[in-house]
Enzyme design. Structure first.
Site, PDB file in Angstrom:
ATOM      1  N   VAL A  69       0.837  -1.189   0.000  1.00 36.65           N
ATOM      2  CA  VAL A  69       0.000   0.000   0.000  1.00 36.65           C
ATOM      3  C   VAL A  69       0.881   1.252   0.000  1.00 36.65           C
ATOM      4  CG1 VAL A  69      -1.746   1.285   1.294  1.00 36.65           C
ATOM      5  CG2 VAL A  69      -1.829  -1.216   1.212  1.00 36.65           C
ATOM      6  N   GLY A 102       8.343 -53.485  -6.282  1.00 37.02           N
ATOM      7  CA  GLY A 102       9.256 -53.425  -7.418  1.00 37.02           C
ATOM      8  C   GLY A 102       8.814 -52.356  -8.390  1.00 37.02           C
ATOM      9  N   HIS A 157      -3.637  -3.791  -0.750  1.00 38.82           N
ATOM     10  CA  HIS A 157      -4.148  -4.338   0.504  1.00 38.82           C
ATOM     11  C   HIS A 157      -4.304  -5.846   0.421  1.00 38.82           C
ATOM     12  CE1 HIS A 157      -5.170  -1.038   3.293  1.00 38.82           C
ATOM     13  NE2 HIS A 157      -5.177  -0.304   2.202  1.00 38.82           N
ATOM     14  N   GLY A 211       6.411 -57.051 -12.977  1.00 42.16           N
ATOM     15  CA  GLY A 211       5.651 -58.297 -12.993  1.00 42.16           C
ATOM     16  C   GLY A 211       4.980 -58.621 -11.682  1.00 42.16           C
ATOM     17  N   SER A 270       5.300 -49.161  -4.234  1.00 45.28           N
ATOM     18  CA  SER A 270       5.740 -48.746  -2.890  1.00 45.28           C
ATOM     19  C   SER A 270       7.228 -48.426  -2.880  1.00 45.28           C
ATOM     20  CB  SER A 270       5.405 -49.813  -1.843  1.00 45.28           C
ATOM     21  OG  SER A 270       5.765 -51.112  -2.268  1.00 45.28           O
ATOM     22  N   LYS A 329       2.000   2.919  -6.918  1.00 49.11           N
ATOM     23  CA  LYS A 329       1.636   2.224  -8.158  1.00 49.11           C
ATOM     24  C   LYS A 329       0.789   3.112  -9.065  1.00 49.11           C
ATOM     25  CE  LYS A 329      -0.269  -1.051  -5.760  1.00 49.11           C
ATOM     26  NZ  LYS A 329       0.162  -0.566  -4.434  1.00 49.11           N
ATOM     27  N   ASN A 331      10.880   2.886  -5.785  1.00 50.68           N
ATOM     28  CA  ASN A 331      10.243   4.183  -6.005  1.00 50.68           C
ATOM     29  C   ASN A 331      10.564   5.155  -4.866  1.00 50.68           C
ATOM     30  OD1 ASN A 331       8.630   6.045  -7.319  1.00 50.68           O
ATOM     31  ND2 ASN A 331       6.747   5.315  -6.388  1.00 50.68           N
TER      32      ASN A 331
END
Length: 647
Positions: free
Chosen positions: A46, A480, A127, A485, A554, A50, A178
């Site tokens: 704020v 695996g 804000h 498989g 896993s 800008k 700024n």
């Protein structure tokens, strides 16, 4: 009414027409039409300046009309903050509440142009309570100017807006320090602020930004170089805005065009209209319509006054095809040799924009590009504290909060991750009853359920398992790589045990994701939750006296240790189905490795996610030396020798 540029004469300010408009107005308009367009936002805390910065850009680019200038001078004397001098912020802050409070509340869009480029700038609120407005302004921006008050340095809202800029995929950023005139254009102050901001930017992954010391009030280092900062030799703001290249970002990608309208003016013409979201297209190019997957060739690219030989990202065109294939509003035309993915389950980042909180499970409408589908958030994984970047547990999202969620749609849609393409990865959520926009979201990746997980057939049914008892329950956990498989071997083991009169149940990794774990993805966190749920179900089945066979990748030892620890000693039997990555990838029955190598699947084990082999498994099955039947027989023999089947 003419655009005005300031001329000082005899202590009075008068205005003359802008030099941009030459004597030949037609030539000016033609040149103006072919200028590139840059959309950018100004953001920050704020009162960082800008609105003043945008007003000054309008003033310096000579885009203020005479009546606007007169009104600005009058308003500056009446409600301005510069002691009667021109208050450039009033050019942008149009709401009465904004002028009374001296803040920006809503997003204000302004257009201006220079000899080199056209601009649309969005002044976004500072804000915290108007975060949703800032997201709205940033959603279409190509660049961002983040302002910092030189007297205050990096503030909380500076961090918040910088995080949102990074989140929304804006890659071209200016750090405008700024009000340097109020700190005497002190170089050390500027460099300290830049160093502080650079440290924060590294935390959020904002790797590149351009720092510029400016004064929005005096215009120094904006449209002209300031005399008070000889130590600064970098670009001034206007030069940076005119020179930043954004058009090639999308043109270099593969062709994508969401179909907004099926253009059917008569029986002899059927075209598909929309704005090209990425890439280029020419007559003769092979394209595919998604989600149907049907292909054709581009016949014409229709515009007024003439057809185009080539069209590119950002252009709105009508495309006709050589073949009569079914293409509807909401479909996407893509390059046939590089299509996008189609899925119905996603991990997404959501910015909640409604006063009523977002709970998991509630049904909404989701609009992505030109397509509208039903959607619900199945899980809120965490919310982000954008001030500290902490990930916090959350059961719902409140107004202006940002959360990582799992999203389920009622139909599969073509998409690309937001980080790659905003048009194909950005969406809004709409309340089904009020039709108001309640949230905005960014797709991160698909959860890979719809296309890449297949139902695993089992030969032994529920009725036959219930026919016999007389055994001690165990869990036989096959782990695996994908394609090792596991499911095939587990299925054969169950058939053999059933033939021996044992009571079994097979929990397969793909099957449980169709039901019990349908809301989980493949991130590390979701894999842990997936195994936790399966382990709990297996424990219940062991309690029922069943021999439970599980077939899951896993990949992490900690997951498997978790499953072991919730069972009693001796009830967990770990079987490592040892298959080298090259062999598993060569099999690739489901085509997943190919997609992972192409970057279409994220977090895929063995490619971009690790697999941690067991260190002390009860059994190791080397599938390069043993076929599935022999492997199953070895597991059964081990179980028959080790397990006490008597109650």
């Amino acid at each position: 009414m003419t655009a005005a540029a300031p001329v000082t004469a005899d202590k009075a300010t008068v205005y003359k027409p802008s030099d941009l408009i030459a004597d030949d107005i037609d030539a000016y308009l033609l040149a103006h039409q072919h200028k590139s367009l840059l959309r950018f936002i100004t953001c920050g805390s704020v009162d960082d300046g800008k609105s003043t910065l945008i007003g000054r850009l309008l003033y310096d680019s000579k885009m203020i009309f005479e009546d606007q200038m007169a009104a600005l001078e009058a308003d500056s004397r009446r409600v301005g903050t510069q002691g009667g001098a021109i208050d450039f912020a009033l050019l942008v802050d149009g709401l009465a509440a904004e002028r009374e409070q001296g803040i920006t509340i809503d997003v204000a869009y302004r257009f201006f142009a220079t000899d080199k480029r056209k601009f649309i700038v969005a002044d976004t609120p500072g804000h915290e309570q108007y975060t949703r407005n800032m997201v709205t302004g940033a959603s279409t921006a190509d660049a961002a100017v983040i302002l910092i008050d030189a007297r205050k340095g990096v503030l909380t809202q500076t961090r918040r807006h910088s995080y949102l800029v990074k989140l929304l995929g804006i890659r071209h950023v200016v750090l405008a320090v700024n009000k340097m005139d109020l700190v005497g254009w002190d170089q050390a102050t500027f460099e300290a602020i830049v160093a502080d901001y650079r440290a924060f930017a590294a935390q959020i992954g904002l790797e590149v930004f351009t720092p510029i010391p400016i004064s929005g009030l005096t215009g120094a280092n904006m449209a002209s170089r300031g005399e008070d900062s000889p130590w600064y030799q970098g670009p001034i703001l206007m030069d940076w805005l005119e020179g930043v290249q954004v058009e090639d970002d999308l043109r270099s990608q593969s062709f994508r065009m969401p179909v907004q309208w099926v253009n059917r003016p008569n029986l002899d013409f059927r075209g598909f209209s929309g704005q090209i979201a990425a890439g280029t297209v020419k007559p003769g190019d092979r394209v595919k319509s998604l989600p149907s997957g049907r292909e054709s060739t581009v016949a014409r690219i229709v515009t007024k006054p003439d057809d185009l030989d080539e069209a590119f990202a950002g252009q709105s065109v009508t495309i006709t095809l050589a073949d009569e294939i079914d293409v509807s509003r909401g479909d996407i035309l893509v390059a046939a040799n590089d299509p996008v993915a189609v899925a119905g389950q996603f991990e997404a980042t959501v910015v909640w924009m409604d006063d009523e909180p977002l709970p998991p499970g509630r049904a909404y409408l989701l609009k992505i590009g030109t397509r509208m589908v039903g959607a619900s958030v199945t899980e809120i994984k965490h919310r982000v504290n954008v001030n500290t970047l902490e990930h916090l547990a959350a059961k719902k999202l409140e107004l202006n909060e940002i959360g990582l969620v799992n999203l389920s749609l009622d139909q599969a849609i073509p998409f690309e991750p937001y980080a790659k393409n905003r048009d194909l990865g950005g969406f809004i959520l709409i309340d089904r009853i009020s039709n108001r926009t309640v949230g905005a979201g960014l797709i991160n990746f698909a959860l890979r359920r719809a296309d890449n997980i297949h139902w695993q057939h089992t030969d032994v049914g529920k009725a036959s398992r219930a026919a016999l008892k007389g055994q001690r329950g165990r869990v036989v956990w096959l782990t695996g790589l994908s394609g090792a498989g596991k499911s095939t071997i587990a299925n054969l083991v169950e058939k053999r045990l059933h033939a021996l009169g044992r009571h079994t149940y097979l929990l397969d990794g793909d099957n449980v994701r169709h039901g019990l774990n349908r809301n989980l993805g493949f991130t590390e966190e979701d894999r842990v939750e997936n195994i936790r749920r399966v382990a709990e179900v297996a424990k219940l089945m062991v309690d029922a006296g069943l021999i439970v066979l599980t077939a899951f990748i896993s990949p992490f030892r900690a997951e498997r240790r978790l499953a072991r620890e919730i069972l009693d000693d001796g009830e967990f039997v770990e079987v490592f189905v040892d298959t080298p990555l090259a062999v598993a990838e060569q099999r690739d029955v489901k085509g997943l490795y190919k997609k992972a190598r192409a970057g279409q699947l994220k977090n895929f084990t063995g490619i971009d996610s690790p697999y941690e082999a067991p260190e002390a498994a009860e059994l190791v099955i080397d599938t390069t030396k043993m076929d599935p039947v022999a492997a199953a027989e070895r597991i059964v023999a081990w179980l028959e020798g080790e397990i006490d089947y008597e109650i």
